[in-house]
Design a protein around this motif. Structure first.
Motif, mmCIF file in Angstrom:
data_model
loop_
_atom_site.group_PDB
_atom_site.id
_atom_site.type_symbol
_atom_site.label_atom_id
_atom_site.label_comp_id
_atom_site.label_asym_id
_atom_site.label_seq_id
_atom_site.Cartn_x
_atom_site.Cartn_y
_atom_site.Cartn_z
ATOM 1 N N GLU A 194 0.797 -1.237 0.139
ATOM 2 C CA GLU A 194 0.073 -0.100 0.066
ATOM 3 C C GLU A 194 0.896 1.354 -0.229
ATOM 4 O O GLU A 194 0.273 2.385 -0.442
ATOM 5 C CB GLU A 194 -1.117 0.110 1.175
ATOM 6 C CG GLU A 194 -0.486 -0.035 2.624
ATOM 7 C CD GLU A 194 -0.533 -1.393 3.104
ATOM 8 O OE1 GLU A 194 -0.246 -2.580 2.383
ATOM 9 O OE2 GLU A 194 -0.758 -1.705 4.424
ATOM 10 N N HIS A 195 2.112 1.312 0.219
ATOM 11 C CA HIS A 195 3.001 2.309 0.343
ATOM 12 C C HIS A 195 3.773 2.779 -0.879
ATOM 13 O O HIS A 195 4.449 3.560 -1.050
ATOM 14 C CB HIS A 195 3.807 2.468 1.536
ATOM 15 C CG HIS A 195 3.204 2.643 2.906
ATOM 16 N ND1 HIS A 195 2.301 3.628 3.183
ATOM 17 C CD2 HIS A 195 3.047 1.882 3.972
ATOM 18 C CE1 HIS A 195 1.727 3.390 4.389
ATOM 19 N NE2 HIS A 195 2.027 2.403 4.990
ATOM 20 N N LEU A 196 3.667 1.439 -1.948
ATOM 21 C CA LEU A 196 4.552 1.492 -2.934
ATOM 22 C C LEU A 196 4.374 3.088 -3.732
ATOM 23 O O LEU A 196 5.401 3.751 -4.280
ATOM 24 C CB LEU A 196 4.161 0.398 -4.007
ATOM 25 C CG LEU A 196 4.808 0.551 -5.211
ATOM 26 C CD1 LEU A 196 6.190 0.449 -5.078
ATOM 27 C CD2 LEU A 196 4.328 -0.517 -6.282
ATOM 28 N N PRO A 197 3.184 3.690 -3.936
ATOM 29 C CA PRO A 197 3.071 4.744 -4.699
ATOM 30 C C PRO A 197 3.732 5.758 -4.104
ATOM 31 O O PRO A 197 4.701 6.496 -4.599
ATOM 32 C CB PRO A 197 1.388 4.787 -4.917
ATOM 33 C CG PRO A 197 0.871 3.745 -4.714
ATOM 34 C CD PRO A 197 1.796 3.080 -3.846
ATOM 35 N N LEU A 198 3.614 6.050 -2.691
ATOM 36 C CA LEU A 198 4.317 6.945 -1.735
ATOM 37 C C LEU A 198 5.700 6.909 -2.196
ATOM 38 O O LEU A 198 6.458 7.784 -2.270
ATOM 39 C CB LEU A 198 3.783 6.817 -0.472
ATOM 40 C CG LEU A 198 4.504 7.966 0.441
ATOM 41 C CD1 LEU A 198 4.155 9.409 0.271
ATOM 42 C CD2 LEU A 198 4.204 7.645 1.913
ATOM 43 N N VAL A 199 6.322 5.845 -1.814
ATOM 44 C CA VAL A 199 7.595 5.458 -1.861
ATOM 45 C C VAL A 199 8.174 5.905 -3.338
ATOM 46 O O VAL A 199 9.197 6.698 -3.445
ATOM 47 C CB VAL A 199 8.178 4.002 -1.481
ATOM 48 C CG1 VAL A 199 9.685 3.867 -1.704
ATOM 49 C CG2 VAL A 199 7.666 3.717 -0.074
ATOM 50 N N ALA A 200 7.751 5.308 -4.125
ATOM 51 C CA ALA A 200 7.869 5.736 -5.768
ATOM 52 C C ALA A 200 7.793 7.222 -5.964
ATOM 53 O O ALA A 200 8.956 7.615 -6.622
ATOM 54 C CB ALA A 200 6.961 4.950 -6.706
ATOM 55 N N ARG A 201 6.701 7.912 -5.526
ATOM 56 C CA ARG A 201 6.778 9.373 -5.777
ATOM 57 C C ARG A 201 7.856 10.133 -5.133
ATOM 58 O O ARG A 201 8.416 11.065 -5.722
ATOM 59 C CB ARG A 201 5.328 9.659 -5.326
ATOM 60 C CG ARG A 201 5.105 11.243 -5.716
ATOM 61 C CD ARG A 201 3.797 11.514 -5.502
ATOM 62 N NE ARG A 201 2.652 10.916 -6.216
ATOM 63 C CZ ARG A 201 2.100 11.092 -7.491
ATOM 64 N NH1 ARG A 201 2.933 12.159 -8.054
ATOM 65 N NH2 ARG A 201 1.155 10.540 -8.096
ATOM 66 N N SER A 202 8.105 9.611 -3.986
ATOM 67 C CA SER A 202 9.281 10.200 -3.197
ATOM 68 C C SER A 202 10.676 10.057 -3.852
ATOM 69 O O SER A 202 11.314 10.938 -3.897
ATOM 70 C CB SER A 202 9.301 9.726 -1.519
ATOM 71 O OG SER A 202 7.981 9.877 -1.154
ATOM 72 N N LEU A 203 10.921 8.822 -4.375
ATOM 73 C CA LEU A 203 12.039 8.526 -4.721
ATOM 74 C C LEU A 203 12.253 9.466 -6.199
ATOM 75 O O LEU A 203 13.278 9.750 -6.572
ATOM 76 C CB LEU A 203 12.345 7.189 -5.000
ATOM 77 C CG LEU A 203 12.401 6.122 -4.106
ATOM 78 C CD1 LEU A 203 12.488 4.783 -4.562
ATOM 79 C CD2 LEU A 203 13.837 6.433 -3.446
ATOM 80 N N ARG A 204 11.213 9.730 -6.735
ATOM 81 C CA ARG A 204 11.239 10.376 -8.022
ATOM 82 C C ARG A 204 11.220 11.806 -7.836
ATOM 83 O O ARG A 204 12.273 12.423 -8.484
ATOM 84 C CB ARG A 204 10.024 10.220 -8.972
ATOM 85 C CG ARG A 204 9.944 10.537 -10.206
ATOM 86 C CD ARG A 204 8.475 10.854 -10.757
ATOM 87 N NE ARG A 204 7.635 11.841 -10.168
ATOM 88 C CZ ARG A 204 6.493 12.124 -10.656
ATOM 89 N NH1 ARG A 204 5.955 11.724 -11.726
ATOM 90 N NH2 ARG A 204 5.753 12.831 -9.994
#
Lengths: 452, 245
Positions: free
Chosen positions: B108-118
């Motif tokens: 469930e936290h994948l989009p947040l982590v991906a967006r933060s990394l980007r």
């Protein structure tokens, strides 16, 4: 596809068209189809281009929604060449995997081989142990292959515009490269030449001279193509400003390689994350800011010249090594390296007769070792790695997972053509049908790699 | 050390000794192998048939991770904290193996982590190079893994995100609004593994025909093939042959 209907007014009996009118062209019925389409011009018209179409660069199906000559929506259908290579690799040893991945992008087979072997070596932890000569040969093969791939990209691109001469010149130039490959690996494609730990066999005697002799011929063909294309008003008119994909779009769609470089980003993995000692070669990364199909052709021409520069530097180093005597081309670890090198005999690829005599006549242990290594293979510690190389079409990524056994647990290839083909919509929509052909050719997708 | 661990190659032993810290996920045991030669029920009296080997993927790595990896984890911890998410809640474990950094992310936290990394200027992972599925049928409750290799052109850095979901509920949020390039890659992973990427606008099959049953890259999907007869002997199909794994 529906069975040929007899006239334009016949509605489609087969397939789910949602009640839409369907036309199947069978030959000289274009006038009738055009007339009928004109009568229903207010309806949406969807045209299927491919998968068996000479201008789609392979078995690629393009679904175009058109308004007159203008393309309003583009979709690509792929999968016609899917052969389950990744699945098959899970049932073969690590060494046999090479013979599968070489068949993916059949115009750039040595890049798949190199990327896969670099990944396997990383998993084994033997990256540092690969002999220098093997690495030099890999670079030589890859750069020659890059030129071959670009020659086909430009040649078939020209053919799709109706200029057959462009194709014949391109293929003639590539022939020189294939001749070198045949002398070194015994095969013109599907080489299985680069193996985990090194390469199958050393270069044959006189090979560096053979490559040196071929360079002017290759350069001559490149120059011929440049002369026939880059100032040609028809070619320039068809490619300039077509297939436009600006930097933001290329980055968002991950379309690295010539597409990203044509939009102004000098990103090349050989520079950014050197592998195979690319940091020791002198070469430029050509870029442009035009971001169109013409810029991509120009970049491919410049890249071929840079590759020739690298080839010459490799040849110098290989010849310097030749003077020092015989150098190994495979890791010394007998648990990984096959016990004998294959040799290219007069009939092409062949066994090492000396080794066969030894294992059949003299050494039972050597025979057992040979048998175990060839049939069972070597074990690779459990773990996963990701290895990238700069393929002619963009970054090629290999995701390899080992479960500690003699076979890959999972091998995934991030093929640059597969990824870059997603840009076809952005490049084509709003252009004409004729521009679709140009845009697809500028992406240079090879369906063997796209579908795997 | 249990007797089963003694048979592991040296490298896997170290991996199992680094037992995951409290609160973190246990080791990914992907298989338990018996015997030595891939043969079962042959009346083997050598004793090797009784061997048992536990195969697990490299476990969580302790600090310092080395290279630029610590910096990535530190910055990501900060960025996630600003968004109100604790790093340990979003990332199950951090693994460094073969000089590569993997972050095991909670689905469930994948989009947040991906967006933060980007988006963070110190991270800037602009490119997501697709998503690759892996099927571990014996990793109970986490059978299907999705692996996202990210690359930062700005900083010339790599990081890998891995998300594990159960076969019974194979849902992962789609990242194509963050990385549009993943459109076809997610379709491919759905096609081959049956992982459902929630939020993908048209999660249709891409390589296999639309009406194909099953997901071919899963381990329980047979390879197929036919036995080949050669000079009177029969060579079994590739997936029927003896495996020395």
């Amino acid at each position: 596809m529906a069975a040929p209907t007899t006239g334009p007014s016949a509605t489609a009996p087969i397939g789910d068209t949602g009640g839409a009118r369907e036309y199947v062209a069978t030959g000289a019925d274009w006038d009738e189809i055009a007339e009928d389409a004109h009568a229903h011009a207010d309806e949406r018209i969807v045209v299927n281009m491919g998968p068996q179409h000479p201008s789609t660069h392979g078995v690629l199906r393009l679904v175009l929604e058109i308004d007159g000559e203008t393309v309003t929506e583009t979709r690509a259908g792929i999968g016609f060449l899917h052969t389950g290579i990744e699945k098959n690799m899970e049932y073969r040893t690590w060494t046999q995997g090479v013979s599968f991945c070489t068949r993916m992008d059949y115009l750039a087979p040595l890049f798949q081989e190199a990327a896969y072997c670099l990944a396997t070596e990383k998993l084994l932890g033997i990256t540092e142990d690969v002999p220098e000569r093997a690495t030099l040969i890999r670079v030589l093969m890859m750069e020659l292959n890059r030129i071959g791939s670009h020659l086909v990209a430009i040649g078939t691109g020209g053919n799709e515009l109706g200029a057959t001469t462009v194709m014949t010149i391109g293929f003639t130039g590539r022939e020189e490269i294939l001749r070198i490959f045949e002398a070194i690996t015994g095969l013109r494609m599907n080489h299985e030449y680069i193996r985990p730990g090194g390469v199958v066999t050393d270069l044959p005697a006189g090979c560096t001279q053979m490559v040196r002799d071929a360079i002017p011929k290759i350069r001559h063909r490149i120059s011929q193509l440049e002369k026939i294309l880059l100032k040609n008003p028809i070619f320039v008119g068809r490619l300039k400003g077509v297939g436009y994909l600006p930097l933001a779009g290329a980055m968002a769609l991950g379309a690295a390689g010539p597409i990203l470089r044509s939009a102004g980003m000098p990103f090349d993995l050989r520079r950014a994350q050197p592998y195979c000692g690319y940091e020791n070669y002198d070469f430029e990364v050509p870029t442009s800011t035009d971001a169109d199909a013409f810029a991509r052709v120009e970049i491919r021409f410049k890249e071929m010249r840079e590759s020739l520069k690298i080839v010459q530097q490799v040849l110098d180093r290989l010849e310097a090594q030749d003077r020092k005597g015989k150098q190994p081309v495979m890791v010394a670890d007998k648990r990984i390296a096959w016990p004998a090198q294959l040799s290219v005999g007069s009939d092409g690829q062949g066994n090492s007769l000396e080794h066969i005599r030894k294992i059949m006549n003299n050494s039972m242990e050597a025979l057992i070792h040979h048998f175990k290594l060839v049939t069972e293979g070597f074990k690779v510690p459990a773990g996963q790695v990701y290895q990238q190389v700069e393929h002619p079409k963009g970054p090629l990524g290999v995701h390899l997972v080992s479960a500690g056994g003699t076979r890959p647990y999972r091998a995934h290839f991030r093929d640059p053509s597969f990824n870059n083909l997603q840009t076809v919509g952005m490049m084509c929509e709003g252009g004409t049908i004729a521009d679709v052909v140009v845009a697809v050719a500028s992406i240079d997708p090879v369906m063997g790699g796209v579908d795997r | 050390m249990t007797s089963s661990e003694e048979n592991l190659p040296a490298e896997q032993q170290t991996a199992s000794q680094e037992v995951a810290p409290a609160g973190r996920a246990p080791l990914d045991v992907i298989s338990v192998r018996e015997g030595m030669f891939g043969v079962h029920g042959s009346g083997d009296t050598s004793g090797y048939g009784g061997l048992e080997r536990v195969v697990s993927m490299p476990g969580a790595s302790p600090r310092p991770y080395g290279s630029y990896f610590d910096e990535i984890v530190d910055v990501l911890t900060e960025v996630l904290a600003e968004a109100g998410v604790d790093f340990d809640d979003a990332v199950e474990k951090v693994v460094v193996y073969r000089d590569e950094l993997s972050l095991y992310v909670v689905p469930e936290h994948l989009p947040l982590v991906a967006r933060s990394l980007r988006d963070d200027q110190d991270l800037r992972f602009e490119l997501c190079l697709g998503v690759s599925g892996v099927h571990y049928p014996e990793d109970t409750g986490r059978e299907l893994h999705a692996v996202y290799p990210l690359y930062s052109v700005t900083h010339n850095r790599n990081v890998r995100l891995e998300v594990a979901v159960p076969d019974a509920d194979p849902h992962i949020p789609s990242v194509i609004d963050i990385y549009p390039a993943n459109d076809w890659h997610e379709r491919e992973t759905w096609d081959f593994f049956g992982i459902i990427f929630d939020g993908h606008p048209s999660l249709a099959r891409i390589q296999m025909p639309d009406d194909w049953p099953g997901h071919p890259q899963r381990k329980d999907y047979p390879l197929g093939g036919v036995p080949v007869e050669y000079k009177g002997a029969t060579v079994p199909a590739p997936d029927e042959r003896r495996a020395y794994n």
